[in-house]
Design a protein around this motif. Structure first.
Motif, PDB file in Angstrom:
ATOM      1  N   THR A 194     -80.168 -52.648  -7.028  1.00 30.05           N
ATOM      2  CA  THR A 194     -80.452 -52.343  -8.237  1.00 30.05           C
ATOM      3  C   THR A 194     -81.870 -52.579  -8.873  1.00 30.05           C
ATOM      4  OG1 THR A 194     -77.704 -53.053  -8.619  1.00 30.05           O
ATOM      5  CG2 THR A 194     -78.595 -53.425 -10.606  1.00 30.05           C
ATOM      6  N   THR A 195     -81.567 -54.163  -8.685  1.00 32.11           N
ATOM      7  CA  THR A 195     -83.741 -54.611  -8.625  1.00 32.11           C
ATOM      8  C   THR A 195     -84.161 -53.343  -8.074  1.00 32.11           C
ATOM      9  OG1 THR A 195     -82.471 -56.770  -8.177  1.00 32.11           O
ATOM     10  CG2 THR A 195     -84.822 -55.830  -8.331  1.00 32.11           C
ATOM     11  N   LEU A 196     -84.043 -52.704  -7.395  1.00 34.62           N
ATOM     12  CA  LEU A 196     -85.493 -51.535  -6.854  1.00 34.62           C
ATOM     13  C   LEU A 196     -84.914 -50.616  -8.129  1.00 34.62           C
ATOM     14  CD1 LEU A 196     -86.315 -51.817  -3.189  1.00 34.62           C
ATOM     15  CD2 LEU A 196     -87.221 -52.756  -5.247  1.00 34.62           C
ATOM     16  N   LYS A 197     -83.760 -49.703  -8.202  1.00 35.21           N
ATOM     17  CA  LYS A 197     -83.886 -48.843  -9.305  1.00 35.21           C
ATOM     18  C   LYS A 197     -84.227 -49.499 -10.546  1.00 35.21           C
ATOM     19  CE  LYS A 197     -79.281 -47.593  -6.381  1.00 35.21           C
ATOM     20  NZ  LYS A 197     -77.958 -47.885  -5.927  1.00 35.21           N
ATOM     21  N   THR A 198     -83.824 -50.444 -10.774  1.00 34.64           N
ATOM     22  CA  THR A 198     -84.241 -50.973 -11.856  1.00 34.64           C
ATOM     23  C   THR A 198     -85.893 -50.431 -12.442  1.00 34.64           C
ATOM     24  OG1 THR A 198     -82.313 -52.698 -12.249  1.00 34.64           O
ATOM     25  CG2 THR A 198     -84.639 -52.516 -14.351  1.00 34.64           C
ATOM     26  N   ILE A 199     -86.429 -51.004 -11.548  1.00 28.44           N
ATOM     27  CA  ILE A 199     -87.821 -51.014 -11.127  1.00 28.44           C
ATOM     28  C   ILE A 199     -87.978 -49.775 -11.230  1.00 28.44           C
ATOM     29  CG2 ILE A 199     -89.951 -51.321 -10.483  1.00 28.44           C
ATOM     30  CD1 ILE A 199     -89.192 -53.783  -8.657  1.00 28.44           C
ATOM     31  N   SER A 200     -87.341 -48.558 -10.199  1.00 25.38           N
ATOM     32  CA  SER A 200     -87.895 -46.892 -11.033  1.00 25.38           C
ATOM     33  C   SER A 200     -87.088 -46.884 -11.733  1.00 25.38           C
ATOM     34  CB  SER A 200     -87.445 -46.701  -9.388  1.00 25.38           C
ATOM     35  OG  SER A 200     -87.490 -47.824  -8.154  1.00 25.38           O
ATOM     36  N   SER A 201     -86.636 -47.668 -12.220  1.00 26.05           N
ATOM     37  CA  SER A 201     -86.456 -46.293 -13.172  1.00 26.05           C
ATOM     38  C   SER A 201     -85.020 -45.537 -13.651  1.00 26.05           C
ATOM     39  CB  SER A 201     -87.153 -45.995 -14.077  1.00 26.05           C
ATOM     40  OG  SER A 201     -87.492 -45.939 -16.006  1.00 26.05           O
ATOM     41  N   ILE A 202     -84.326 -45.658 -12.604  1.00 22.22           N
ATOM     42  CA  ILE A 202     -83.283 -45.206 -12.364  1.00 22.22           C
ATOM     43  C   ILE A 202     -82.178 -45.659 -12.855  1.00 22.22           C
ATOM     44  CG2 ILE A 202     -81.546 -44.249 -10.288  1.00 22.22           C
ATOM     45  CD1 ILE A 202     -83.656 -44.493  -8.070  1.00 22.22           C
TER      46      ILE A 202
END
Ligand code: ATP
Length: 238
Positions: free
Chosen positions: A45-53
């Motif tokens: 979720t942290t990565l998805k948040t950074i990627s703006s997903i």
């Protein structure tokens, strides 16, 4: 010097469920930073948040000091923030080379760059060169991971975010992938590495964060984390 990427009090939700709870995280240029934690802790979720997903409900995400919250995912890619997702997600019905070409879509008009990018990937992963015309779906798990990482590199990352690159791979292949991550970093790309294999990740990383149920509960240099009792008991399998 400003961090390359900075998350301040970031909260992300799936519906009413809070998956990230006031996350604070910094990545400096040139570092390998690892995000450790068990299943469901909030790493992906942290990565998805950074990627703006996923758009955070509150908090700030800065890239070189500029807010990037709310940008569409393709703009995040254009900035050089490239996400290699969990489970590889390569196109099994396309060849290795075709998969790599897709990763270069930001530069698709620049044929020379695409060609050079593919050559660079083949230098890092000679095994892919031998299999350049093979359908990606017929590759081994380790080779598929190599394709996923190479496809990420085709986007010319300044920050490469890798979600569990060692998942499901034999120890010897994990070592190979980790060595290549280190090489990619040496060539100038900053890395954010998610790993359940904490031992391998802490060998590679400069610093690490430990996330539990959406909260960062520890952050330190990899050397300190390796010696920490809690990390040793819960994540280093001792
Ligand atoms: P894993 O290694 O198992 O993927 P993780 O640390 O990456 O774990 P996340 O995938 O970020 O964990 O999940 C964090 C929390 O959010 C978990 O409780 C998970 O069930 C929940 N979650 C993740 N994706 C969704 C979704 N699409 N809808 C609802 N809840 C979700």
């Amino acid at each position: 010097m400003k961090p390359l990427l900075k998350l301040s009090d970031v909260n992300s939700y799936y519906g009413k469920i809070r998956a990230l709870n006031d996350i604070n995280l910094e990545i400096n240029k040139g570092e390998i930073v690892t995000l450790l934690g068990s299943n469901g802790a909030g790493k992906s979720t942290t990565l998805k948040t950074i990627s703006s997903i996923i758009r955070p409900k509150s908090g700030e995400i800065e890239w070189n000091g500029q807010s990037i919250v709310g940008l569409p995912p393709h703009k995040i890619v254009e900035l050089g923030i490239i996400h290699v997702p969990e489970g590889r997600r390569i196109f099994g019905g396309l060849t290795v080379t075709e998969n790599l070409e897709l990763g270069a879509y930001v530069f698709r008009k620049n044929k020379k760059w695409v060609k050079e990018g593919i050559e660079r990937s083949f230098d890092l992963f000679p095994r892919l060169k031998e299999r350049s015309k093979q359908l990606a779906g017929t590759l081994s798990g380790g080779e598929q991971q190599m394709v996923a990482i190479s496809r990420g590199l085709m986007g010319d990352p300044k920050l490469l975010m890798l979600d569990e690159p060692s998942m499901g791979l034999a120890p010897i292949i994990v070592q190979e992938i980790m060595k290549i991550i280190q090489e990619i970093n040496k060539q100038g790309t900053t890395i954010l590495l998610i790993e359940q294999n904490a031992k391998a990740a802490l060998r590679l990383a400069n610093r690490g964060y430990l996330i539990e149920i959406g909260n960062i509960i520890m952050s330190d240099t990899a050397d300190v984390l390796r010696e920490d009792d809690k990390i040793i008991k819960a994540y280093l399998g001792v």
